[in-house]
Write an enzyme that holds these catalytic residues in place. Structure first.
Site, PDB file in Angstrom:
ATOM      1  N   TYR A   3      -2.300  -1.092  10.520  1.00  0.00           N
ATOM      2  CA  TYR A   3      -1.968  -1.429   8.671  1.00  0.00           C
ATOM      3  C   TYR A   3      -1.301  -0.700   8.020  1.00  0.00           C
ATOM      4  O   TYR A   3      -0.948  -0.979   7.480  1.00  0.00           O
ATOM      5  CB  TYR A   3      -3.549  -0.146   8.380  1.00  0.00           C
ATOM      6  CG  TYR A   3      -3.424   0.076   6.461  1.00  0.00           C
ATOM      7  CD1 TYR A   3      -3.898  -1.761   6.142  1.00  0.00           C
ATOM      8  CD2 TYR A   3      -3.204   0.599   5.736  1.00  0.00           C
ATOM      9  CE1 TYR A   3      -4.445  -1.746   4.788  1.00  0.00           C
ATOM     10  CE2 TYR A   3      -3.439   0.026   4.828  1.00  0.00           C
ATOM     11  CZ  TYR A   3      -4.604  -0.764   4.096  1.00  0.00           C
ATOM     12  OH  TYR A   3      -4.418  -1.432   2.963  1.00  0.00           O
TER      13      TYR A   3
ATOM     14  N   SER B 156       1.102  -1.232   0.324  1.00  0.00           N
ATOM     15  CA  SER B 156       0.121  -0.396   0.349  1.00  0.00           C
ATOM     16  C   SER B 156       0.790   1.263   0.170  1.00  0.00           C
ATOM     17  O   SER B 156       1.862   0.998   0.599  1.00  0.00           O
ATOM     18  CB  SER B 156      -0.450  -0.281   1.259  1.00  0.00           C
ATOM     19  OG  SER B 156      -1.492   1.158   1.314  1.00  0.00           O
TER      20      SER B 156
HETATM   21  P1  NAP Z   1     -11.237  -5.827  -1.638  1.00  0.00           P
HETATM   22  O1  NAP Z   1     -12.548  -5.286  -1.892  1.00  0.00           O
HETATM   23  O2  NAP Z   1     -12.276  -5.817   0.301  1.00  0.00           O
HETATM   24  O3  NAP Z   1     -10.586  -7.137  -1.664  1.00  0.00           O
HETATM   25  C1  NAP Z   1      -9.932  -8.238  -0.486  1.00  0.00           C
HETATM   26  C2  NAP Z   1      -9.880  -9.320  -0.979  1.00  0.00           C
HETATM   27  O4  NAP Z   1      -9.877  -9.957   0.053  1.00  0.00           O
HETATM   28  C3  NAP Z   1     -12.260  -9.358  -0.234  1.00  0.00           C
HETATM   29  O5  NAP Z   1     -12.529 -10.540  -0.865  1.00  0.00           O
HETATM   30  C4  NAP Z   1     -11.558 -10.257   1.148  1.00  0.00           C
HETATM   31  O6  NAP Z   1     -12.813 -11.462   1.206  1.00  0.00           O
HETATM   32  C5  NAP Z   1     -10.466 -11.098   0.824  1.00  0.00           C
HETATM   33  N1  NAP Z   1      -9.633 -11.726   1.798  1.00  0.00           N
HETATM   34  C6  NAP Z   1      -9.844 -10.784   3.255  1.00  0.00           C
HETATM   35  N2  NAP Z   1      -8.814 -11.592   3.997  1.00  0.00           N
HETATM   36  C7  NAP Z   1      -8.855 -12.355   4.382  1.00  0.00           C
HETATM   37  C8  NAP Z   1      -8.619 -14.048   4.581  1.00  0.00           C
HETATM   38  N3  NAP Z   1      -8.018 -13.422   5.527  1.00  0.00           N
HETATM   39  N4  NAP Z   1      -8.282 -14.816   3.792  1.00  0.00           N
HETATM   40  C9  NAP Z   1      -8.291 -14.561   1.837  1.00  0.00           C
HETATM   41  N5  NAP Z   1      -9.409 -14.102   1.829  1.00  0.00           N
HETATM   42  C10 NAP Z   1      -9.294 -12.368   2.368  1.00  0.00           C
HETATM   43  O7  NAP Z   1      -9.997  -4.743  -1.255  1.00  0.00           O
HETATM   44  P2  NAP Z   1      -8.650  -4.687  -1.768  1.00  0.00           P
HETATM   45  O8  NAP Z   1      -9.366  -2.911  -2.253  1.00  0.00           O
HETATM   46  O9  NAP Z   1      -8.960  -5.142  -3.764  1.00  0.00           O
HETATM   47  O10 NAP Z   1      -7.994  -4.854  -1.491  1.00  0.00           O
HETATM   48  C11 NAP Z   1      -6.845  -5.400  -1.935  1.00  0.00           C
HETATM   49  C12 NAP Z   1      -5.506  -5.939  -1.235  1.00  0.00           C
HETATM   50  O11 NAP Z   1      -5.063  -4.157  -1.605  1.00  0.00           O
HETATM   51  C13 NAP Z   1      -5.448  -5.268   0.048  1.00  0.00           C
HETATM   52  O12 NAP Z   1      -4.127  -6.218   0.569  1.00  0.00           O
HETATM   53  C14 NAP Z   1      -5.904  -3.961   0.292  1.00  0.00           C
HETATM   54  O13 NAP Z   1      -5.071  -3.582   1.504  1.00  0.00           O
HETATM   55  C15 NAP Z   1      -4.318  -3.193  -0.364  1.00  0.00           C
HETATM   56  N6  NAP Z   1      -5.123  -2.184  -0.976  1.00  0.00           N
HETATM   57  C16 NAP Z   1      -6.175  -1.658  -0.782  1.00  0.00           C
HETATM   58  C17 NAP Z   1      -6.426   0.164  -1.661  1.00  0.00           C
HETATM   59  C18 NAP Z   1      -7.815   0.162  -1.722  1.00  0.00           C
HETATM   60  O14 NAP Z   1      -7.909   1.672  -1.213  1.00  0.00           O
HETATM   61  N7  NAP Z   1      -8.890  -0.102  -2.004  1.00  0.00           N
HETATM   62  C19 NAP Z   1      -5.452   0.543  -1.345  1.00  0.00           C
HETATM   63  C20 NAP Z   1      -4.249   0.455  -0.743  1.00  0.00           C
HETATM   64  C21 NAP Z   1      -4.077  -1.495  -0.824  1.00  0.00           C
HETATM   65  P3  NAP Z   1     -13.810 -11.057   2.678  1.00  0.00           P
HETATM   66  O15 NAP Z   1     -14.536  -9.717   2.581  1.00  0.00           O
HETATM   67  O16 NAP Z   1     -14.592 -12.433   2.676  1.00  0.00           O
HETATM   68  O17 NAP Z   1     -12.906 -11.041   3.821  1.00  0.00           O
END
Ligand code: NAP
Length: 272
Positions: free
Chosen positions: A169, A156
C-alpha cells in the site's frame, strides 16, 4: 461557499460509497454534474465488505437530490477501455469534462512476510495503474476542449510517509505522489492542474468488517510500530466530507495557481 463548479462536469472513481460518494455529493453541491464509476462488486484480499450496485445507485440519488445530473457505471479502474467508453459517453451527454478524481483504491493489512504476490499485484494494479487509467481516460477530453481542468489523485498519508505493515500500500500511494508530479508537468501545457490529496484515517467502510482486527494482528509482529500514525489532533481520524472539502477546493478556480501539490488532510499524522 457553494456554486464554485456551476456548469462543470466531474468524473469520480470509487464513487459508490465512502470518500468517493462524499466527493460526488460535495462537487454536486458546488454545481457540477457527475460521472460516477465503481466496481461495486467483490474484491479479493480486503478484510472489509465490498461496495454494492445499490450503494452506487444511492450516490446517484444523492447527486440528483441536489438538482445535478449524474451518470453511473459499474466498472473496474483496471479496465482502461471500459473507463474510456464511460467517460466518452459522459462527455457526449453532459458536453464537457472539467474535473477527474482518481479515488478508487484498496487497502490490505499484511506484514512484509505475509503479503503474497497476488496482494502486491492487485494493490499496484488498482491503486497505481487504476489511477493512471483514470487520467488517461479523462485528460484527452480536457485537452481537446481547451478549457483546462483539474485532476485530483487520492493518495494517502502513506504516500508521503509510511503505513506500517503495508509495504504494498505504501509503495502504491508513493507512486501516486510521483505520478501527480509527472502528469502536472506535461498537462500544464494545456492548463490542466494535477494535485494529490493525502488523507489520514477516514471513517469509511474501508475501516469496517475485520479491518481493525487485521491491523491489530499485524502489530503483534513488531509492536514497536503500533503507535505510528499518531495525529496531533483528536479524534485521530476524520469524516469523508473533510477530504471532499479539499477535493472541492482543488477542483475550483480558487486553486487556479496550485498544481503538482500534495495536500495532506491527516490531522498531522506522524509516521516516525
Ligand atoms: P472504500 O469505502 O472502500 O471506498 C473505495 C471504493 O473504491 C469502493 O466503493 C470500492 O468498490 C471502489 N473500488 C475498489 N477497487 C475498485 C476498482 N478496481 N474499480 C472500481 N472501483 C473500485 O474506501 P475509502 O476510505 O472511501 O477510500 C477512498 C480512497 O482513499 C482510496 O484510494 C483509499 O486508499 C484512500 N484512503 C483511505 C483512507 C481511510 O482511512 N479510509 C486513508 C487514506 C487514503 P468495491 O468495494 O466494490 O471494490
Amino acid at each position: 461557499m457553494a456554486g464554485r463548479l456551476v456548469g462543470k462536469v466531474a468524473f469520480i472513481t470509487g464513487a459508490a460509497r465512502g470518500q468517493g460518494r462524499a466527493h460526488a455529493v460535495r462537487l454536486a453541491e458546488e454545481g457540477a454534474d457527475i460521472l460516477a464509476l465503481d466496481l461495486a462488486g467483490a474484491m479479493p484480499h480486503v478484510p472489509y465488505e465490498s461496495a454494492t450496485p445499490d450503494e452506487l445507485a444511492e450516490t446517484a440519488t444523492a447527486v440528483e437530490a441536489l438538482g445535478r445530473r449524474v451518470l453511473t457505471h459499474q466498472g473496474d479502474v483496471r479496465d482502461l477501455e471500459g473507463m474510456k467508453a464511460f467517460v466518452a459517453r459522459g462527455v457526449a451527454e453532459f458536453g464537457r469534462l472539467d474535473v477527474a478524481v482518481a479515488n478508487a483504491g484498496i487497502c490490505v493489512p499484511a506484514a512484509w512476510d505475509e503479503a503474497t504476490p497476488e496482494i502486491f499485484r492487485d494493490t499496484m494494479d488498482i491503486n497505481v495503474t487504476g489511477v493512471w487509467n483514470t487520467v488517461m481516460a479523462s485528460a484527452p477530453h480536457m485537452v481537446s476542449a481547451g478549457n483546462g481542468g483539474s485532476i485530483i489523485l487520492i493518495s494517502s498519508a502513506a504516500g508521503k510517509k509510511m503505513q506500517p505493515f503495508m509495504v504494498h500500500y505504501t509503495t502504491s500511494k508513493h507512486a501516486v505522489t510521483g505520478m501527480t508530479r509527472g502528469f502536472a508537468a506535461e498537462l500544464g501545457a494545456h492548463g490542466i492542474r494535477v494535485n494529490s490529496v493525502h488523507p489520514g484515517g477516514v471513517a469509511t467502510p474501508m475501516g469496517g468488517g475485520d479491518m481493525m482486527g487485521a491491523i491489530r494482528r499485524t502489530w503483534e509482529t513488531y509492536p514497536r510500530l503500533a503507535p505510528m500514525g499518531t495525529t496531533f489532533t483528536d479524534p485521530p481520524y476524520t469524516t469523508p466530507d473533510q477530504i471532499a472539502n479539499a477535493v472541492a477546493f482543488l477542483a475550483s478556480d480558487e486553486a487556479s495557481f496550485i498544481t503538482s501539490e500534495h495536500l495532506s488532510v491527516d490531522g498531522g499524522t506522524q509516521h516516525f
